[in-house]
Design an enzyme around this catalytic site. Structure first.
Site, PDB file in Angstrom:
ATOM      1  N   GLU A 108       0.819  -1.208   0.000  1.00 44.93           N
ATOM      2  CA  GLU A 108       0.000   0.000   0.000  1.00 44.93           C
ATOM      3  C   GLU A 108       0.853   1.259   0.000  1.00 44.93           C
ATOM      4  OE1 GLU A 108      -4.090  -0.988   2.161  1.00 44.93           O
ATOM      5  OE2 GLU A 108      -2.368  -1.611   3.364  1.00 44.93           O
ATOM      6  N   GLU A 128      -3.595  -9.343   3.707  1.00 39.96           N
ATOM      7  CA  GLU A 128      -4.393  -9.049   4.899  1.00 39.96           C
ATOM      8  C   GLU A 128      -5.488 -10.080   5.187  1.00 39.96           C
ATOM      9  OE1 GLU A 128      -2.622  -4.979   4.022  1.00 39.96           O
ATOM     10  OE2 GLU A 128      -3.244  -6.762   2.903  1.00 39.96           O
TER      11      GLU A 128
END
Length: 254
Positions: A108, A128
């Site tokens: 990210e 995640e």
């Protein structure tokens, strides 16, 4: 800067290094605050026109420090988000230099950059879901805007690792380098960018980022509001004069 974040400025380029190699540069609160603090200072410096974000010890960033997360150490800075950058990237151009892993929050952080340079052995991913989490630092929003929808879904839903070569094919990675050369390549590119007029660079980036939300009827009006000051700047006059006089321009950021 703190020990967790190192900053080096040379030739108009600031290299910001996440310096937790023993933890594979996992982002904790100190890293997030260090990156945010560095950007707060560097955004005001006229001798810095572009940034490179990288990680120490052969790894870009393995994501959020989960051990810290369990103790309540959240790597988020108010106003800037995860890692001190995810929700409010800098106004100046930012290049990610990726070696090793760019996973979860690390991926990210790379997605928050304007350009990505990766070594041939670099791996990207949003794992995640494998940890009961969601890539909430921009990953699931930015990824489908950068690559085809169905492939973004595969990356986000499987949580698997994807090689730099595949993401280069998809247009997410700008250049793939031999192992160990991502930073040097990123710095060289950043210096080419930094050789240009700083006001023009900032305005160009802003138009590219913000125009995605503009309607056809308002796009040139909104662009004009951003770029008109550039055309009236001292640097614009200097650029024209330098061209006419066949010399290198001397930018002042004014």
């Amino acid at each position: 800067m703190s020990d967790e974040v190192l900053v080096e400025v040379d030739g108009g380029v600031a290299v910001i290094t996440i310096n937790r190699p023993k933890a594979r540069n996992a982002v904790n609160g100190a890293v997030a605050r260090g990156v945010a603090g560095a950007l707060d200072e560097l955004e005001e410096r006229k001798d810095v026109a572009a940034y490179v974000l990288t990680g120490a010890g052969g790894t870009f960033c393995s994501g959020m420090d989960l051990k810290g997360f369990l103790t309540g150490d959240f790597p988020v800075v108010e106003g800037r988000g995860f890692g001190g950058i995810a929700e409010a990237p800098p106004k100046k151009p930012l290049i990610a230099a990726v070696e090793g892993y760019a996973l979860a929050g690390g991926c990210e952080l790379a997605l928050a950059c304007d350009i990505i340079i990766a070594s041939e052995d670099a791996k990207f991913g949003l794992p995640e879901p494998k940890r009961g989490l969601v890539a909430g630092a921009g990953g699931v929003m930015r990824l489908p805007r950068r690559i085809p929808y169905h492939i973004a879904m595969e990356i986000a839903l499987t949580g698997d690792h994807f090689p730099a070569s595949r993401l280069y094919e998809l247009g997410l990675v700008n250049h793939v380098t031999p192992a160990g050369e991502a930073l040097a390549t990123a710095v060289e590119l950043a210096k080419r960018i930094a050789a240009n007029a700083p006001l023009a660079l900032a305005a160009t980036k802003r138009v590219i980022v913000e125009s995605a939300d503009w309607s056809r009827d308002e796009m040139f009006t909104k662009q004009g509001e951003i770029i008109s000051p550039v055309f009236g700047s001292k640097d614009a006059m200097e650029g024209a004069a330098a061209f006419a006089e066949k010399r290198a321009p001397q930018w002042k950021g004014e």
